[in-house]
Each structure stands twice: as C-alpha cells, then as structure tokens.
Motif scaffolding. Structure first.
Motif, PDB file in Angstrom:
ATOM      1  N   ASP A  96     -53.494  37.895  31.273  1.00 12.53           N
ATOM      2  CA  ASP A  96     -53.888  37.393  32.573  1.00 12.53           C
ATOM      3  C   ASP A  96     -54.038  35.862  33.043  1.00 12.53           C
ATOM      4  O   ASP A  96     -55.059  35.393  33.573  1.00 12.53           O
ATOM      5  CB  ASP A  96     -55.255  38.034  33.100  1.00 12.53           C
ATOM      6  N   ALA A  97     -52.895  35.435  32.497  1.00 13.45           N
ATOM      7  CA  ALA A  97     -52.723  33.842  32.570  1.00 13.45           C
ATOM      8  C   ALA A  97     -51.356  33.563  33.531  1.00 13.45           C
ATOM      9  O   ALA A  97     -50.586  34.053  33.230  1.00 13.45           O
ATOM     10  CB  ALA A  97     -52.780  33.118  31.297  1.00 13.45           C
ATOM     11  N   PRO A  98     -51.622  32.284  34.199  1.00 11.68           N
ATOM     12  CA  PRO A  98     -50.261  31.989  34.579  1.00 11.68           C
ATOM     13  C   PRO A  98     -49.217  31.550  33.859  1.00 11.68           C
ATOM     14  O   PRO A  98     -49.458  31.034  32.595  1.00 11.68           O
ATOM     15  CB  PRO A  98     -50.789  30.530  35.458  1.00 11.68           C
ATOM     16  N   VAL A  99     -47.856  32.045  33.970  1.00 14.55           N
ATOM     17  CA  VAL A  99     -46.727  31.955  33.005  1.00 14.55           C
ATOM     18  C   VAL A  99     -46.695  30.340  32.820  1.00 14.55           C
ATOM     19  O   VAL A  99     -46.293  29.999  31.403  1.00 14.55           O
ATOM     20  CB  VAL A  99     -45.523  32.085  33.769  1.00 14.55           C
ATOM     21  N   ASN A 100     -46.740  29.201  33.777  1.00  9.35           N
ATOM     22  CA  ASN A 100     -46.754  27.811  33.267  1.00  9.35           C
ATOM     23  C   ASN A 100     -47.628  27.478  32.249  1.00  9.35           C
ATOM     24  O   ASN A 100     -47.760  26.210  31.898  1.00  9.35           O
ATOM     25  CB  ASN A 100     -46.624  27.171  34.796  1.00  9.35           C
ATOM     26  N   ALA A 149     -33.590  33.185  27.667  1.00 11.27           N
ATOM     27  CA  ALA A 149     -34.067  34.337  28.603  1.00 11.27           C
ATOM     28  C   ALA A 149     -34.961  35.017  27.586  1.00 11.27           C
ATOM     29  O   ALA A 149     -36.098  35.635  28.126  1.00 11.27           O
ATOM     30  CB  ALA A 149     -32.679  35.097  28.475  1.00 11.27           C
ATOM     31  N   ALA A 150     -34.847  35.150  26.251  1.00 15.86           N
ATOM     32  CA  ALA A 150     -35.750  35.820  25.171  1.00 15.86           C
ATOM     33  C   ALA A 150     -37.469  35.277  25.326  1.00 15.86           C
ATOM     34  O   ALA A 150     -38.029  36.045  25.470  1.00 15.86           O
ATOM     35  CB  ALA A 150     -35.387  35.923  23.845  1.00 15.86           C
ATOM     36  N   LYS A 151     -37.272  33.913  25.254  1.00 18.87           N
ATOM     37  CA  LYS A 151     -38.406  33.232  25.505  1.00 18.87           C
ATOM     38  C   LYS A 151     -39.077  33.462  26.706  1.00 18.87           C
ATOM     39  O   LYS A 151     -40.290  33.756  26.656  1.00 18.87           O
ATOM     40  CB  LYS A 151     -38.085  31.712  25.335  1.00 18.87           C
ATOM     41  N   ALA A 152     -38.260  33.630  27.924  1.00 21.44           N
ATOM     42  CA  ALA A 152     -39.066  33.605  29.233  1.00 21.44           C
ATOM     43  C   ALA A 152     -39.586  34.894  29.265  1.00 21.44           C
ATOM     44  O   ALA A 152     -40.627  35.209  29.889  1.00 21.44           O
ATOM     45  CB  ALA A 152     -37.980  33.381  30.148  1.00 21.44           C
ATOM     46  N   MET A 153     -39.007  35.892  28.456  1.00 18.83           N
ATOM     47  CA  MET A 153     -39.590  37.454  28.736  1.00 18.83           C
ATOM     48  C   MET A 153     -40.610  37.696  27.722  1.00 18.83           C
ATOM     49  O   MET A 153     -41.788  38.285  28.131  1.00 18.83           O
ATOM     50  CB  MET A 153     -38.401  38.500  28.285  1.00 18.83           C
ATOM     51  N   LEU A 154     -40.770  36.891  26.573  1.00 18.23           N
ATOM     52  CA  LEU A 154     -41.796  36.888  25.785  1.00 18.23           C
ATOM     53  C   LEU A 154     -43.282  36.164  26.500  1.00 18.23           C
ATOM     54  O   LEU A 154     -44.230  36.547  26.286  1.00 18.23           O
ATOM     55  CB  LEU A 154     -41.589  36.250  24.382  1.00 18.23           C
ATOM     56  N   VAL A 155     -42.845  35.317  27.301  1.00 19.85           N
ATOM     57  CA  VAL A 155     -43.970  34.359  27.685  1.00 19.85           C
ATOM     58  C   VAL A 155     -44.525  34.991  28.869  1.00 19.85           C
ATOM     59  O   VAL A 155     -45.713  35.549  29.228  1.00 19.85           O
ATOM     60  CB  VAL A 155     -43.415  33.057  28.356  1.00 19.85           C
ATOM     61  N   ALA A 156     -43.549  35.980  29.610  1.00 16.22           N
ATOM     62  CA  ALA A 156     -43.975  36.783  30.704  1.00 16.22           C
ATOM     63  C   ALA A 156     -45.033  37.824  30.271  1.00 16.22           C
ATOM     64  O   ALA A 156     -45.854  37.937  30.945  1.00 16.22           O
ATOM     65  CB  ALA A 156     -42.861  37.107  31.474  1.00 16.22           C
ATOM     66  N   ALA A 157     -44.569  38.372  29.205  1.00 14.88           N
ATOM     67  CA  ALA A 157     -45.259  39.469  28.670  1.00 14.88           C
ATOM     68  C   ALA A 157     -46.802  38.949  28.107  1.00 14.88           C
ATOM     69  O   ALA A 157     -47.780  39.657  28.249  1.00 14.88           O
ATOM     70  CB  ALA A 157     -44.493  40.294  27.456  1.00 14.88           C
ATOM     71  N   ALA A 158     -46.676  37.955  27.542  1.00 12.95           N
ATOM     72  CA  ALA A 158     -47.972  37.309  27.124  1.00 12.95           C
ATOM     73  C   ALA A 158     -48.760  37.007  28.323  1.00 12.95           C
ATOM     74  O   ALA A 158     -50.116  37.061  28.287  1.00 12.95           O
ATOM     75  CB  ALA A 158     -47.569  35.936  26.221  1.00 12.95           C
ATOM     76  N   SER A 188     -57.686  29.414  27.135  1.00 13.32           N
ATOM     77  CA  SER A 188     -58.242  30.422  26.735  1.00 13.32           C
ATOM     78  C   SER A 188     -58.414  30.404  25.151  1.00 13.32           C
ATOM     79  O   SER A 188     -59.306  31.278  24.594  1.00 13.32           O
ATOM     80  CB  SER A 188     -57.926  31.879  27.221  1.00 13.32           C
ATOM     81  N   GLY A 189     -57.651  29.834  24.400  1.00 11.72           N
ATOM     82  CA  GLY A 189     -57.556  29.601  22.966  1.00 11.72           C
ATOM     83  C   GLY A 189     -56.867  30.725  22.427  1.00 11.72           C
ATOM     84  O   GLY A 189     -56.791  31.095  21.143  1.00 11.72           O
ATOM     85  N   ARG A 190     -55.997  31.668  23.382  1.00 15.41           N
ATOM     86  CA  ARG A 190     -55.545  32.905  22.519  1.00 15.41           C
ATOM     87  C   ARG A 190     -54.204  32.465  22.254  1.00 15.41           C
ATOM     88  O   ARG A 190     -53.562  31.641  22.572  1.00 15.41           O
ATOM     89  CB  ARG A 190     -55.281  33.769  23.869  1.00 15.41           C
ATOM     90  N   GLU A 191     -53.640  33.305  21.297  1.00 15.75           N
ATOM     91  CA  GLU A 191     -52.441  32.875  20.481  1.00 15.75           C
ATOM     92  C   GLU A 191     -51.974  34.079  20.117  1.00 15.75           C
ATOM     93  O   GLU A 191     -52.627  34.926  19.480  1.00 15.75           O
ATOM     94  CB  GLU A 191     -52.396  31.921  19.568  1.00 15.75           C
ATOM     95  N   GLY A 192     -50.383  34.206  19.725  1.00 13.62           N
ATOM     96  CA  GLY A 192     -49.966  35.488  19.090  1.00 13.62           C
ATOM     97  C   GLY A 192     -48.339  35.196  18.733  1.00 13.62           C
ATOM     98  O   GLY A 192     -48.023  34.072  19.038  1.00 13.62           O
ATOM     99  N   GLN A 193     -47.974  36.113  18.057  1.00 14.46           N
ATOM    100  CA  GLN A 193     -46.407  35.958  17.634  1.00 14.46           C
ATOM    101  C   GLN A 193     -45.785  36.893  18.229  1.00 14.46           C
ATOM    102  O   GLN A 193     -45.933  37.497  19.240  1.00 14.46           O
ATOM    103  CB  GLN A 193     -46.469  36.006  15.878  1.00 14.46           C
TER     104      GLN A 193
END
Length: 721
Positions: free
Chosen positions: A142-146, A128-137, A160-165
């Motif tokens: 402005d990218a599809p969750v999948n 659940a925590a991962k899903a919420m982090l992914v949704a926020a990212a 897009s080459g984007r990444e974050g922690q």
C-alpha cells in the motif's frame, strides 16, 4: 537412459509447461502467459523469474562462444536492477514470431548482430519486468510506486522499512499489465552495462556439465554417418553394402540424397561400417578442375572490369600519361585460397519422432530456415517440429547455411529409416574439412596512382569470386550483378581517391561455398590495407600518418582507433631487433578496428611477436568479452594467413582432411595481444568478426618492411610446416 538437454536448451513443450509465473513479451505489449503453477514470473518471452529469485533470460541467438548468453542477460539485468549472481541464460525455442532477429527478419545469428539487434528490445524487456515487480510490491505494501526502489535484486520501500526479493512478488507481478514503453536508464545510470561481468556459460563449459549436441542421448538411439563423394557434384553410381552390414553393431545401410548412410548401435560401428562400403561414384557432373586451374580462370577474369559496385570520377582516363603527371602507378594481384571454417565441434544433430511430433537437437544458427527445411523434408507441418538450439563448439559461419543443407541431410537420414528409433547424425572432422562450404577462392587485381604528396588520384579494384547466395533462398541479395558480400569493405572505400572503380565477377564452380568469419572483409581488408601501405611507401609517407591524411573526412572513428593503437604501442619507436611493425585499420559490421603487429623472421618462418588492437564497437556491454573476441579474431586471422588452404588436386578431390594438414595456429605461436576498447556512447555493434580483417594485413605490412615484398598469395607457409 534418456539424456535431454540441460540448461543449454529448452524444448517448446518444456518452455510452456515449466513457465509458471510471469512471462513478459519483448515485442511489447504482447503478453505470453504459460500454463502451469503460478509461482514463476514470466513478464515476457525473454525472461522468467522463479520463486527462488533466479532470473532466466531466453536468448534467441545461438551461443557458440561469442557471448550472447552473457551479453543479452546483462541488458536485462541492467534494467531489471538484478544482482548478477541471480542471472541465468538458456536458448530460446525456435519461434520466428517471438524471436526474429530484427535485422534479418528471421530467427538467426550472424553478421555480428546479436547485441546490435537486441540492445533496446532486451533492455525494454528488463525494464518492463521491473515495472511489474514494483507495481506488485506497491500494491502489497500500500505504497506509492515512485517510493519503491530496486537494487541488486532487492525491492525496498524506505519509508516503511519493508523489503523483499523478486521471488516474493512473482505471482502478484504476473497479474500486472506490462507497460508498453517502459523508461530506460540513461548511460550515466548504468551499473552492469560496460562492466566485465563473468560469462554465464564459462563454469559449465569448464566442468563439463554444459550440454552440446554430442552430449544428447535418447533411449534406443542409432548413430548415423554418411559416405559422401570425394568430388563436388558427384553422385552415387553403384554400391555394395554387404561388408558394411557384416560389421558388428551396424543396423542398416541406406542411400540418401547426398550419399550412403550407415546406421549403427554406436559411433564406432557406424564409422567401421562406412569404411567397409564399396561405392562407385558417378563423376560426370562433378567439379574436376584443380585449385590451380580454378585460380587461373579467376585471374583471367580480373583482367577486365566486372559489374560495377562503386564508382566516382573518371577512372578510364585517370591513368592517362597527361592525367597521371608525377604520380606513381602501382599494380598488384592477390590470390586468396578456399578456407574451411574448422570449428572444434563438427556438424551434428539428433532427431526423434514421437507420434506426430518431431524433436530435433542441433547447433542451429539460422533457426527459421532450419525449421522450415526439416519440416519440408520430413513432410510434416512446422508446428509439429520442436527445434532445440544447442550450445555449439564454434561455427565461424559454418552453421549459417543459406539453404540449411545440414538440417536437410539430418532429416533425410532420419526419413530413410522407419522413424521408430531416434538418430544421432554425425559429421567427422574429415567429413567437415573435405565436405565443402568453404570461404570462396577469390582473386583481386588492383591498380592505383599516388602523388609525391601522398594523395591517391586513382584506385581501380576488380574482384573475382564465387557467390555464397547464388542458387540459395538469399539470391535476392544480388543486385545489378553484385553480391554485396563479395565486395564489402571495398565498395565502401574509406580513403580519399578522386577517381575510383570497384567491380566484381561472380565466378561459376561446383565447390560449395559459405560465409566465413567476417565474410568478404577477410580478403578486401587484406588487399586494400597492404596495397595502401605500398602506395604510402612509394610516396615516402609514414604508414600511420599517411593513412590519417587519406581517411575521408567522415571517417573519424577509423581515425580514432588508428590513433589509439598507435599511442598504445608508442608508434615511432624502434621495433625488437630483427622485427618490424605493420599497421592496418578496417571497419566491418559497423565496428572499427585498428591493429599493429610486430613481426620477426625466424629463419624462413615469420613470427608474430605482438599485436596491439583498438576497437570501437559503440557502447561496450562487456569489455572482457569484447577483448576475448578480438583476441580470438586475431588468432583466427593469423592462423588462416599462415597455414590454411583447401586445395583440390588434379581431378577435383580435396587434399586436406584434418588438423594435421589443415592446422590451427598453436598456443606457442600466438603473439602477445593488447586490446583497448574505446568508450563510446554510440549504439553497440558487433565484435564476433571485426577482429579478423585487420590481423593479416598488419602482419603482411610488417613482412613487406622486413623482406621488401608483400605476400600476395596466401597462406604464407605450407600446412605441413
């Protein structure tokens, strides 16, 4: 100076105040948003993710060496796809609504259930925590969750080459709705589960920074100890405290429910003050029978069947001359002593009242009952009490008290003061060894018949023991006169027997008894496995092959660990000169363990040279922790078999007091231990206790092959040896 618990515990107030960010409730879809700065991500009541990317898992089970901090954090980290270096663990607050053990219905640890009860809920919390982090990212980019992936704590969008922690998205993730039923990984996708990750609490315990109850100091704190009677059931008759009050540093002396409490400015003063007390004990209601007298009463009881726990066939006619035919009939009687738990850290607790609120620090194993009892004795609402579960230096069942006797005494000792000063209440080693709550004295009587072909035609087993739950809130566990913990491992007899009866007598005594590591399995496994060995010997059958032939058809997992351990040590080879092999297999707490011991007689002293063990505990979460628990269980079981016995002398006083006369196995006496963990796709089960039951019978069977006789009264050696 005030020293509050560090990472080993968190108060309810601190938990709420510091929870700035996302909290996900593992009781999905419950959402707990804490008050504070919106910088931490707390997707549930079990996880907090801070801006520095540290993931803290709140563990509802006490950590006293068995590994739940590491195990439960692994489950979260697996589904969260976190890097292990960012994982931390802390004790969860006492809160039965959020942190109940799903198998008990209360918040508590026992029965080797920590991983078993939390395997799916903690994985769901991480998912659940991962899903919420992914949704926020996904929203931020402005990218599809999948298209968002998470690997070792890094969130990436490859296109897009984007990444974050994790910390970069903590605040935004807190605004997401937790998914009700997040998808979990399949077994082939595991990266951390099944891996020997380093334990999270090892470093702090090694360098001394870990906080145990003994390390908790509050401003202006008193230290208290209690003088208890030397006979169980005795009470204070009269006492003179003048000499105690004259000891420098002694502040007060008070009569409490169980004895006389002495309060000092420090531990030394309190102990000296207690030693100076002059107490006359009233023994009129005490247990005055010696251990020998108690054992004789128990032996007399097993001469007749008790309440029936398991039965099939017609046991009453199974031993008739016509029925028996050419089968061999054997009989045996076993006596198992009282055993102390003897954890390295005796019982202790700290209690402080501030206004209407009370805060307690202790190694609480059953938080729900401890919490309720503390409130009841102090006369306050449970909501007014914050119970901090501390790291504890072992338990082996000692802290799992059905009636929360230690919590009650802690509250009683504090209540006897004016409550203006915090109190640290201590039991010394001597208090603990002499204080009761032992594994019960137990007697088994067995009678069985085996054919020349190795078939058991009759098995009759009668057990006499005290019940741990009689008179406790758990007394409802007794059904039809049977305390299931007295007969576990015996009522579920795993060998083929056409006629069978297992029965039990609940014996009265005022000696306080308690669950001991692996509970009833400690004696049922020994009685069954050594008696089976004798039966197989009478039929001239190999101990391994004979067992495999006798195992019931549905007992494939017992057979698998037995075959594995035999393969490990090349069963059939010659032992070391002067030594013999012994084997035992047993299921406890849904975990299957087989052990083979190589034992030599060095003079009059048995020497265990090697132990091989195979364990099937379902899906392994951390093989290294599993091996460590099995190794510890072997050592604990061997120490008890060799040396441990609590005896009551004439008049009923306990004769042991410390490790000099109730001694542990020493490092030079430990055998070489080789453990194989079976890779399994079954649901994980417990490992804290199942290593204990097969250890003693494996040694007992080796000794029978060495000496011609099975040890039937334990321990093998004098505690002073």
């Amino acid at each position: 100076m005030t020293n509050s618990p560090a990472s080993g515990a968190v108060s309810r107030r601190d938990f709420l105040a510091a929870s700035s960010g996302l909290i996900v409730a593992a009781v999905l879809p419950l959402r707990t948003r804490a008050q504070g700065a919106p910088s931490d991500f707390e997707p549930n009541a079990f996880i907090r993710i801070a801006p520095d990317n540290i993931v803290t898992v709140f563990v509802k089970h006490i950590e006293f060496g068995q590994g739940p901090f590491t195990g439960l954090a692994t489950l979260v980290a697996e589904e969260l796809d976190a890097d292990w270096s960012q994982m931390r663990a802390e004790a969860a607050p006492a809160d039965v609504k959020l942190y109940a053990n799903a198998l008990f219905g209360v918040q508590g640890t026992g029965g080797s259930t920590a991983i078993a009860s939390s395997y799916e809920p903690m994985r769901k919390a991480g998912a659940a925590a991962k899903a919420m982090l992914v949704a926020a990212a996904a929203e931020a980019w402005d990218a599809p969750v999948n298209e968002i992936a998470v690997t070792k704590g890094v969130i990436r969008h490859a296109a897009s080459g984007r990444e974050g922690q994790f910390g970069d998205f903590a605040e935004a993730a807190a605004a997401q709705t937790p998914p009700e039923n997040p998808a979990l990984k399949t077994r082939d996708q595991f990266k951390l589960i099944g891996t020997s990750l380093p334990k999270l609490d090892s470093s702090a315990k090694s360098d001394g920074s870990a906080t145990f109850t003994l390390d908790v100091y509050r401003d202006n704190m008193l230290t208290a100890v209690v003088a208890h009677p030397d006979k169980f059931g005795a009470v204070v008759g009269a006492f003179d405290d003048a000499a105690a009050r004259a000891v420098p540093g002694v502040v007060d002396v008070r009569k409490t429910g169980r004895g006389i409490a002495v309060y000092g400015e420090n531990t030394f003063a309190a102990l000296r003050g207690r030693a100076a007390l002059d107490i006359t004990w009233d023994d009129s209601g005490a247990e005055t029978r010696s251990t020998a007298a108690l054992a004789q009463d128990f032996i007399a009881a097993v001469q007749k069947p008790g309440a029936v726990a398991a039965a099939r066939g017609d046991i009453d006619s199974a031993f008739d001359e016509k029925t028996v035919g050419d089968a061999t009939i054997l009989e045996a009687e076993y006596v198992f002593p009282f055993l102390a738990h003897a954890p390295m850290e005796p019982l202790d607790g700290v209690i402080e009242q501030r206004g209407e609120e009370v805060e307690v620090w202790m190694g609480s194993q059953i938080q729900t009952t401890d919490h309720q009892v503390l409130a009841g004795v102090l006369g306050v609402e449970p909501a007014a009490i914050t119970l901090n579960t501390m790291l504890a230096g072992g338990s082996f069942g000692r802290r799992a008290q059905p009636s929360s006797e230690f919590a009650a005494e802690l509250a009683d000792v504090f209540k006897a003061t004016d409550r203006s000063r915090p109190v640290k209440f201590l039991w010394t080693r001597e208090d603990d060894i002499r204080g009761g709550f032992y594994r019960p004295l137990t007697v088994h009587k067995l009678k069985a018949a085996i054919t020349p072909g190795g078939e058991i035609t009759a098995w009759d087993q009668t057990i006499a023991s005290q019940s741990v739950v009689v008179g406790s809130p758990f007394e409802a566990m007794i059904e039809n006169g049977i305390d299931s913990t007295m007969v576990e491992g015996a009522r579920d007899f795993y060998y083929k027997a056409a006629n069978l009866r297992v029965s039990a007598h609940i014996m009265p005594s005022k000696v306080p008894v308690l669950w001991w590591r692996s509970v009833g399995h400690t004696h049922t496994a020994y009685a069954i496995e050594t008696f089976i060995d004798e039966l197989l010997a009478a039929a001239d059958k190999d101990p391994v092959e004979g067992r495999l032939a006798l195992l019931q058809d549905e007992r494939a997992r017992e057979a698998a660990v037995l075959k594995r351990v035999a393969d490990m040590m090349d069963w059939g080879r010659a032992p070391t000169p002067g030594a013999q092999f012994g084997v035992a297999v047993h299921k406890s707490f849904n975990t299957y363990v087989a052990e083979i011991a190589e034992v030599a007689n060095e003079g009059s002293t048995p020497r265990v040279l090697n132990v091989w063990a195979a364990v099937d505990c379902g899906q392994p979460v951390n093989p290294n922790v599993i091996k460590a628990q099995i190794e510890g269980g072997v050592g604990y079981g061997l120490g008890a078999m060799m040396f441990n016995e609590i005896t009551l002398g004439e008049g009923g006083a306990v004769e042991q007091s410390n490790f000099h006369d109730y001694r542990s196995i020493r490092i030079g006496e430990m055998p070489n231990i080789d453990v194989a963990v079976i890779d399994s796709s079954e649901a994980p089960t417990g490992v804290g206790e199942p290593g204990v039951p097969p250890a003693a019978p494996a040694v007992g069977n080796a000794l029978r092959r060495l000496t011609g006789a099975t040890p039937r009264r334990l321990p093998l050696m004098s505690p002073m040896a």
